[in-house]
Motif scaffolding. Structure first.
Motif, PDB file in Angstrom:
ATOM      1  N   GLY A 201     -10.555   6.233   5.010  1.00 46.36           N
ATOM      2  CA  GLY A 201      -9.566   5.177   4.860  1.00 46.36           C
ATOM      3  C   GLY A 201     -10.015   3.971   4.061  1.00 46.36           C
ATOM      4  O   GLY A 201      -9.432   2.896   4.189  1.00 46.36           O
TER       5      GLY A 201
ATOM      6  N   ARG B 225      -0.514   4.484  -0.332  1.00 46.80           N
ATOM      7  CA  ARG B 225      -1.223   5.559   0.342  1.00 46.80           C
ATOM      8  C   ARG B 225      -2.662   5.143   0.577  1.00 46.80           C
ATOM      9  O   ARG B 225      -3.272   4.487  -0.251  1.00 46.80           O
ATOM     10  CB  ARG B 225      -1.178   6.810  -0.531  1.00 46.80           C
ATOM     11  N   THR B 226      -3.201   5.549   1.716  1.00 43.11           N
ATOM     12  CA  THR B 226      -4.614   5.376   2.023  1.00 43.11           C
ATOM     13  C   THR B 226      -5.276   6.732   1.853  1.00 43.11           C
ATOM     14  O   THR B 226      -4.768   7.739   2.325  1.00 43.11           O
ATOM     15  CB  THR B 226      -4.792   4.875   3.470  1.00 43.11           C
TER      16      THR B 226
ATOM     17  N   ARG C 200      -7.269   2.553  -1.156  1.00 38.91           N
ATOM     18  CA  ARG C 200      -5.833   2.293  -1.035  1.00 38.91           C
ATOM     19  C   ARG C 200      -5.210   2.199  -2.411  1.00 38.91           C
ATOM     20  O   ARG C 200      -5.721   1.495  -3.283  1.00 38.91           O
ATOM     21  CB  ARG C 200      -5.582   0.969  -0.307  1.00 38.91           C
TER      22      ARG C 200
ATOM     23  N   ALA D   2      -7.856   9.997  -5.380  1.00 39.94           N
ATOM     24  CA  ALA D   2      -7.355   8.628  -5.557  1.00 39.94           C
ATOM     25  C   ALA D   2      -7.219   8.288  -7.035  1.00 39.94           C
ATOM     26  O   ALA D   2      -6.201   7.735  -7.468  1.00 39.94           O
ATOM     27  CB  ALA D   2      -8.280   7.638  -4.861  1.00 39.94           C
TER      28      ALA D   2
ATOM     29  N   GLY E 145     -10.817  -0.679  -2.910  1.00 33.92           N
ATOM     30  CA  GLY E 145     -11.795  -0.167  -1.961  1.00 33.92           C
ATOM     31  C   GLY E 145     -12.790   0.813  -2.539  1.00 33.92           C
ATOM     32  O   GLY E 145     -13.664   1.294  -1.824  1.00 33.92           O
TER      33      GLY E 145
ATOM     34  N   VAL F  19      -2.218   0.673  -4.355  1.00 32.66           N
ATOM     35  CA  VAL F  19      -1.348  -0.472  -4.147  1.00 32.66           C
ATOM     36  C   VAL F  19      -0.464  -0.644  -5.376  1.00 32.66           C
ATOM     37  O   VAL F  19      -0.917  -0.484  -6.509  1.00 32.66           O
ATOM     38  CB  VAL F  19      -2.206  -1.749  -3.918  1.00 32.66           C
TER      39      VAL F  19
ATOM     40  N   ASP G 178      -9.106   9.180   1.314  1.00 42.15           N
ATOM     41  CA  ASP G 178     -10.525   9.328   1.608  1.00 42.15           C
ATOM     42  C   ASP G 178     -11.304   9.837   0.401  1.00 42.15           C
ATOM     43  O   ASP G 178     -12.493   9.601   0.291  1.00 42.15           O
ATOM     44  CB  ASP G 178     -10.731  10.313   2.767  1.00 42.15           C
TER      45      ASP G 178
ATOM     46  N   THR H   5       0.852  -1.189   0.000  1.00 37.20           N
ATOM     47  CA  THR H   5       0.000   0.000   0.000  1.00 37.20           C
ATOM     48  C   THR H   5       0.889   1.240   0.000  1.00 37.20           C
ATOM     49  O   THR H   5       1.715   1.415   0.885  1.00 37.20           O
ATOM     50  CB  THR H   5      -0.924   0.012   1.229  1.00 37.20           C
TER      51      THR H   5
END
Length: 97
Positions: free
Chosen positions: A48, A8-9, A51, A16, A34, A53, A11, A6
């Motif tokens: 959160g 970065r997570t 993610r 993203a 997600g 990846v 919101d 991962t």
């Protein structure tokens, strides 16, 4: 199969997907996980869920791309300059030259 890490997570789904595209433009294999969970907000925590990846072998390059992105300051478009719009808060706006 290469292990994945991962990077970065997040919101915000817009941010993203922007970062996903940025990393893909660099030729990296990257996944956004997600995104489908966003429909369950209210049942799941709202933060959160997203993610980014990447394959472990591409981690260093991907982290550098993200660091460069985070450090960048957006530049105005060519042909625009800052102008005092006379507002009380003193905020400058961009206008055509």
């Amino acid at each position: 199969m290469n292990p994945r890490l991962t990077l970065r997570t997040l919101d915000n789904p817009i941010e993203a997907n922007l970062l996903l595209g940025l990393l893909q433009q660099q030729g990296l294999r990257v996944w956004l996980l997600g995104e489908q969970l966003l429909g369950a907000v209210g049942e799941l925590p709202a933060a959160g869920l997203l993610r980014l990846v990447v394959d472990a072998e591409d981690e260093a390059v991907a982290r550098q791309v993200l660091a460069d992105w985070d450090a960048a300051t957006p530049l105005p478009e060519p042909g625009l300059r800052e102008a005092d719009d006379g507002s009380e808060d003193g905020a400058a706006t961009l206008r055509p030259v």
